[in-house]
Design a protein around this motif. Structure first.
Motif, mmCIF file in Angstrom:
data_model
loop_
_atom_site.group_PDB
_atom_site.id
_atom_site.type_symbol
_atom_site.label_atom_id
_atom_site.label_comp_id
_atom_site.label_asym_id
_atom_site.label_seq_id
_atom_site.Cartn_x
_atom_site.Cartn_y
_atom_site.Cartn_z
ATOM 1 N N GLY A 15 0.775 -1.215 0.000
ATOM 2 C CA GLY A 15 0.000 0.000 0.000
ATOM 3 C C GLY A 15 0.813 1.276 0.000
ATOM 4 O O GLY A 15 0.237 2.367 -0.096
ATOM 5 N N GLY A 16 2.115 1.156 0.097
ATOM 6 C CA GLY A 16 2.974 2.318 0.137
ATOM 7 C C GLY A 16 3.254 2.903 -1.233
ATOM 8 O O GLY A 16 2.717 2.456 -2.248
ATOM 9 N N SER A 62 -1.875 -3.763 -15.485
ATOM 10 C CA SER A 62 -1.674 -4.092 -14.087
ATOM 11 C C SER A 62 -1.342 -2.884 -13.211
ATOM 12 O O SER A 62 -1.447 -2.969 -11.988
ATOM 13 N N VAL A 63 -0.945 -1.771 -13.823
ATOM 14 C CA VAL A 63 -0.560 -0.605 -13.037
ATOM 15 C C VAL A 63 -1.444 0.602 -13.291
ATOM 16 O O VAL A 63 -1.266 1.639 -12.636
ATOM 17 N N LYS A 64 -2.388 0.496 -14.191
ATOM 18 C CA LYS A 64 -3.271 1.621 -14.486
ATOM 19 C C LYS A 64 -4.029 2.058 -13.237
ATOM 20 O O LYS A 64 -4.552 1.237 -12.495
ATOM 21 N N SER A 84 -0.098 2.791 -4.043
ATOM 22 C CA SER A 84 -0.833 1.557 -3.748
ATOM 23 C C SER A 84 -0.056 0.324 -4.173
ATOM 24 O O SER A 84 -0.584 -0.580 -4.825
ATOM 25 N N LEU A 85 1.180 0.274 -3.785
ATOM 26 C CA LEU A 85 2.058 -0.811 -4.212
ATOM 27 C C LEU A 85 1.632 -2.145 -3.631
ATOM 28 O O LEU A 85 1.162 -2.229 -2.492
ATOM 29 N N VAL A 115 12.853 -2.751 -6.568
ATOM 30 C CA VAL A 115 11.671 -2.343 -5.815
ATOM 31 C C VAL A 115 11.111 -3.583 -5.144
ATOM 32 O O VAL A 115 10.790 -4.565 -5.817
ATOM 33 N N THR A 116 11.009 -3.541 -3.829
ATOM 34 C CA THR A 116 10.492 -4.664 -3.070
ATOM 35 C C THR A 116 9.318 -4.202 -2.226
ATOM 36 O O THR A 116 9.439 -3.243 -1.457
ATOM 37 N N VAL A 117 8.196 -4.880 -2.370
ATOM 38 C CA VAL A 117 6.985 -4.552 -1.629
ATOM 39 C C VAL A 117 6.665 -5.715 -0.706
ATOM 40 O O VAL A 117 6.421 -6.832 -1.171
ATOM 41 N N SER A 118 6.668 -5.465 0.580
ATOM 42 C CA SER A 118 6.394 -6.504 1.556
ATOM 43 C C SER A 118 4.897 -6.658 1.764
ATOM 44 O O SER A 118 4.128 -5.694 1.645
ATOM 45 N N SER A 119 4.478 -7.859 2.095
ATOM 46 C CA SER A 119 3.068 -8.144 2.302
ATOM 47 C C SER A 119 2.670 -7.991 3.753
ATOM 48 O O SER A 119 3.508 -7.787 4.636
#
Length: 119
Positions: A15-16, A62-64, A84-85, A115-119
């Protein structure tokens, strides 16, 4: 000789947001577009977003609605605002610069930024 310098990657929670920047330098002629591609582990590289020198943008489905690409033509710089990652966005992001002359197209690539997005 063209060099693309990227910045802004890192680790962010679900979400960041992150903002990527890419500045091109060197002998550059007839820029057609700049953009971003990404490649996740064991997956093919895919288009994220592109923007022409005239300001026309294109996004992967996927990113729109979450990502926004912009550019500063005077400085040959492109940005990618990512909101909203999701963990699915985790990848190495590569800056791309495309030049086009009649019958001659060239692509230049940055080294990539993680780029790393944690869950």
């Amino acid at each position: 000789q063209v060099q693309l310098v990227e910045s802004g990657g890192g680790l962010v929670q679900f979400g960041g947001s992150l903002n990527l920047s890419c500045a091109a330098s060197g002998s550059i002629f007839a820029i057609a577009a700049m953009g971003w591609y990404r490649q996740a582990p064991e997956k093919q590289r895919e288009l994220v977003a592109t923007i022409t020198s005239g300001g026309i943008s294109n996004y992967a489905d996927s990113v729109k609605g979450r990502f926004t690409i912009s550019r500063d033509n005077a400085k040959n710089t492109v940005f990618l605002q990512m909101n909203s990652l999701k963990p699915e966005d985790t990848a190495v992001y590569y800056c791309n610069l495309a030049t086009m002359r009649p019958g001659f197209k060239r692509d230049y690539w940055g080294q990539g930024t993680q780029v790393t997005v944690s869950s």
